[in-house]
Each structure stands twice: as C-alpha cells, then as structure tokens.
Write a protein that holds these residues in place. Structure first.
Motif, PDB file in Angstrom:
ATOM      1  N   GLN A 123      -3.149  -1.077  -4.566  1.00  0.00           N
ATOM      2  CA  GLN A 123      -4.503  -1.607  -4.364  1.00  0.00           C
ATOM      3  C   GLN A 123      -4.495  -3.105  -4.094  1.00  0.00           C
TER       4      GLN A 123
ATOM      5  N   LEU B 177      -3.842   2.796   6.130  1.00  0.00           N
ATOM      6  CA  LEU B 177      -4.984   3.347   5.397  1.00  0.00           C
ATOM      7  C   LEU B 177      -4.870   4.862   5.261  1.00  0.00           C
TER       8      LEU B 177
ATOM      9  N   PHE C 200     -12.542  -1.632   5.298  1.00  0.00           N
ATOM     10  CA  PHE C 200     -11.236  -2.016   5.849  1.00  0.00           C
ATOM     11  C   PHE C 200     -11.048  -1.436   7.248  1.00  0.00           C
TER      12      PHE C 200
ATOM     13  N   MET D 294       0.825  -1.213   0.000  1.00  0.00           N
ATOM     14  CA  MET D 294       0.000   0.000   0.000  1.00  0.00           C
ATOM     15  C   MET D 294       0.856   1.259   0.000  1.00  0.00           C
TER      16      MET D 294
ATOM     17  N   TYR E 188      -3.978  -3.486  -0.477  1.00  0.00           N
ATOM     18  CA  TYR E 188      -5.212  -3.362   0.309  1.00  0.00           C
ATOM     19  C   TYR E 188      -5.877  -4.730   0.479  1.00  0.00           C
TER      20      TYR E 188
ATOM     21  N   LYS F 161     -12.603   1.566   1.791  1.00  0.00           N
ATOM     22  CA  LYS F 161     -11.784   2.028   2.911  1.00  0.00           C
ATOM     23  C   LYS F 161     -12.569   2.026   4.217  1.00  0.00           C
TER      24      LYS F 161
ATOM     25  N   HIS G 175     -13.290  -4.815  -2.330  1.00  0.00           N
ATOM     26  CA  HIS G 175     -12.238  -4.041  -3.002  1.00  0.00           C
ATOM     27  C   HIS G 175     -11.846  -4.681  -4.323  1.00  0.00           C
TER      28      HIS G 175
END
Length: 501
Positions: A319, A426, A408, A295, A322, A405, A341
């Motif tokens: 990504q 994040l 997450f 990330m 993530y 997000k 995602h």
C-alpha cells in the motif's frame, strides 16, 4: 488574529506536554489523560478545519511574532487541518481498540511510559503536518522515530526488542540522509523556512546554477523519507515491527507513523522545492519504479506469509507502494489519489490489525492461518470488520480502497509513458491482494469440523468486548464514509492542495 488560529500551535504543545505529565501519573490516570488529550486535540483540529474552509485561504502563525529569519512558523490550510483531524480520529480509535491488550502485554509499571510515547508521537505528527520550517520538521522526525521505537519495544520480549533495533537502525539511516539533504539545501539557499527556500530554489532553477547540488539535496531527502516510510526496497523492518509490537502500536505504526513521513515528502515537493522542479529532476520517475515494485513484491510476500499479523504488515508495504506510484505519476491527479489513499490505508489497516486481534482471541491466541479456522463465527464483529477491511484492500465498490484504485487509474490515464506500467501494476496488485485477503476471509469462515481441524471453542460476544466492538463499528463506518462520500473528500483534498504550495 482569532482564537481558533492559535489552536494548531496549542495542539502541538498540548500533546508534547501530555507526555511528561503521564510519566508521573499511575497507569490508570495516564490512560485517561491520554484519551482526554487526544479527544481535546481532535475537537480543536475540527474547529481549525471549519475555520480554514470558511475563510478559503491558508494562514501563517509566527512563533513569538518574530518574522524570518529569526522566527519560526507554522502554516495552516485546509489540507493540514483535514489531515490533523483524520490522524486524531484514527489514533483515538487505535488507542481505544487496543487498550485491553495493552494491559495484558505491558507491565503495569510501564504503561504510563507507553502513554508518554503516544503523546510525543502525536505531537510529532501534528508538527510535521503544520510546520513551515524544514529544520523543525527534522527535529520532530527524530522525536517521531524515538517514540515509535519505544512503542515497539515496550513489550520487553526478545522479538519486540529485535524489531525495535532493526527499526531504529533503518530509521536513523533515513534521518541521516534527510539531515544531509537539509544541510545541502541550507547551504544553497541560506534559508530554513519552506516558503523562503522555494523562492531561492526558483531563482537557482532560472539561472541554471548549482543544478547538481540541488539534485543531490532532493535525492537525499527523498531517499531518507522513503526509507523511514518503508518504501520498497527499504521495507525489511516492517513485518517484525508491526508483527511483534502491541496491538495499539501495530495499528498506529501502520496507519499513522509512515503517513507523517509521507506528508513531509509532499511538503518538500510542493512547498520547499516546487513540484515543477521536482518533475524536471526526474526523481519522481525513480519513486514511480520503486512504488510499482513495492505494490507487487509486498503482495507476493504477503501471500507467502502464514502469520496473520505479518501478512497485514506485508500488505502495508504494497500500500505504501501505491502512494509513491501516485507521486511518480507527476500530476496533480496522481497526488490527489495518493492523498486519498493515505486516508483509506490509515482507516483500513488499523481496522485490520484490531479485528485480527479479535480473531486470535478466540483461537487460543494463535496467529497462524490454520488456528484461525472458523474464528469469524466465534467473534462475529471481528470477522465482519476483517472482511470489510479485506474487501476495501482488494478494491470492492462501496469501500474506500475501491475509490483509491479508481483515482490511481484515472490519474495514470492522463500521463504519457506511465499508463501501461501503472495499469498493469494496479491490475496485478489487485489480483494478488484478492488472493491473500480472500483466502484469509475464507479461512475464518470455514467451519472447523468441515476442515477436520480442532480449534478453540471459545466465543466472544459484543457484550464481552463493548469498547472494541464500538471501535470496529466506527472503523467500518469510516471506511464506508470514505467509499460512499468520496467526492466531497476529494474536492476538499483538491482545494487544500491548491493552497498548499
């Protein structure tokens, strides 16, 4: 058995045999066959999804009606059917959005071969989604690798061939590790069907036998698929592969190919090994660390990039990080966030590649940031689509990236020991995303005369590129549907994951 229950097998076969058919057709005929096949598979997949939602349970389709250990199986539930529908939608839009560039970048005599590769790729993705046999999954992983490599090198220029070579080397390394892991697992359990392997693994876990060999098998398979899906630090092939291939290839590779491998990871975790065993193995902790690093470092490299296509490619590294960070949380909520995602990234990244092409079209095909100055005014729909994709990647409300997000962050909140690193990652990744995406949006909407730069004065209207315009509008709509209608989708993913194991 109802007719619709045969559709998953038929979609795999239909996509598989569309390849040889396209090889004997002229390019124009192959183009239409490819489009019709993808659309037909999409319709059949929608029918399967509706059927699984109505029945509320998964079912097993036996090839030739032979049971294990002699037969082969595919297993169909809500999650598999939904992923098949989504993959078909994205692939169809990617092919339509890059059709004009394909005619310019690939020799006419080789365009039918391009559609051969696309057919094989779609077949392999569907097989990875549906198969309940681990060795069959490996076979289609190899088909996926070969067809993806063909999509990269079809341009036949030096950079594309170099990129395809690097991709093939890394992919074969990943495939080799995956095969070694499967061999270890077969030696331990004596089975190749996923459900049978899971039963034997549970017995081994209870008895405490062969703990180290089982851990080695899990590690080999996880690392092999991590390499193939471009998890940091196995990502070095990504910028060239995405940056120098054709437009449709870049869009498909970034949005679908890596997601097929990631979906197989989820299958191995839930259906082959069992998620409780995976958690105890601590492999997810390693994936969490590499996901967090991906990330950050993917975003840092994207900031340093001055080529728009390579910048989008570096963003894909972030990504993918993530998704693996969500795996590493080791919870159902983290897995749901990663699944969502997968959808968000597939819908957004392909839109970014196609819209970036529209911006370079009005900038003398210059992919450098300075050459793109003011291009958002010269190709309005491409500018709007790129801005929408950028806002989604940054995590602005209304778009799918924002929901990812939030999911997450919510999943990280329920974990112990990983909350702080996950939240820091994040926040930092979001900040870095804003830097490189927003600077690009500002650049494409900066009037050239104010920047003192001479650029291409050509403009493209909606009427000049109606097909690409429709594709970009549909991608924007898809992104908004994921962002504004996220709760029903999350509920569907949750229900699908419950019946997945």
């Amino acid at each position: 058995m109802e007719l619709v229950q045969n559709f998953p097998f038929l979609t795999i076969i239909l996509a598989l045999f569309s390849g040889p058919l396209c090889s004997i057709l002229k390019s124009k005929a192959a183009k239409w066959v490819n489009t019709i096949v993808i659309a037909l598979i999409l319709v059949m997949s929608v029918a399967v999804l509706i059927f699984t939602i109505q029945t509320g349970e998964a079912y097993v389709y036996q090839m030739g009606h032979f049971s294990a250990p002699w037969g082969n199986e595919i297993r169909v539930g809500i999650l598999e059917a939904f992923m098949a529908v989504f993959f078909c939608v994205v692939m169809l839009l990617c092919m339509l959005g890059g059709r004009r560039e394909l005619a310019e970048e690939v020799e006419e005599t080789k365009q039918n071969l391009y559609y051969v590769m696309v057919g094989l790729l779609l077949s392999s993705l569907l097989a990875l989604i549906y198969t309940n046999d681990l060795f069959t999954a490996y076979v289609f992983v190899e088909i996926n690798t070969i067809s993806a490599c063909g999509l990269i090198m079809i341009r036949q220029n030096g950079r594309a061939i170099e990129a395809a070579t690097r991709y093939m080397i890394m992919s074969l390394l990943g495939s080799g590790l995956l095969l070694m892991g499967i061999c270890y697992l077969y030696d331990l359990t004596g089975h190749l069907l996923m459900s049978n392997i899971k039963e034997q693994v549970a017995l081994l876990q209870q008895s405490g036998e062969y703990h180290i060999p089982l851990l080695i098998a899990i590690t080999l398979m996880s690392v092999g698929l991590a390499i193939k899906s471009a998890l940091f630090p196995f990502h070095s092939w990504v910028p060239d592969a995405y940056g120098y291939s054709t437009l449709s290839s870049a869009a498909i590779l970034s949005s679908l190919v890596s997601k097929g491998y990631i979906f197989l990871v989820i299958k191995i975790f839930y259906r082959v090994i069992g998620f409780d065993v995976i958690r105890e193995s601590k492999v997810i902790n390693v994936l969490f660390v590499f996901g967090v690093l991906g990330m950050i470092f993917g975003s840092v490299n994207a900031i340093r990039e001055s080529n728009i296509r390579r910048m989008i490619a570096w963003s894909s590294v972030a990504q993918i990080g993530y998704i693996y960070m969500g795996f590493g949380l080791g919870t159902t909520a983290g897995m749901i966030a990663s699944l969502f995602h997968i959808l968000s990234h597939a819908a957004t990244k392909s839109m970014l590649f196609i819209s970036a092409s529209g911006l370079t079209d009005v900038s003398s095909h210059d992919t450098d940031f300075f050459g793109l100055t003011g291009s958002g005014y010269r190709n309005k729909i491409a500018g709007v689509a790129f801005t929408a994709g950028s806002l989604s990647m940054v995590g602005i409300p209304l778009f799918s990236g924002f929901i990812s997000k939030v999911l997450f962050a919510s999943a990280a909140y329920d974990t112990s020991g990983k909350l702080i690193p996950a939240m820091i990652a994040l926040a930092l990744s979001t900040l870095l995303n804003a830097i490189y995406f927003m600077k690009t949006v500002i650049r494409i909407y900066t009037p050239p005369h104010r920047a003192g730069i001479e650029t291409d004065t050509r403009t493209i209207t909606v009427r000049e590129q109606p097909q690409k315009t429709v594709v970009l509008v549909l991608f924007i709509a898809l992104n908004l549907v994921l962002g504004l209608g996220s709760q029903p989708i999350v509920n569907l993913l949750t229900k699908g994951l419950e019946m997945f194991g």
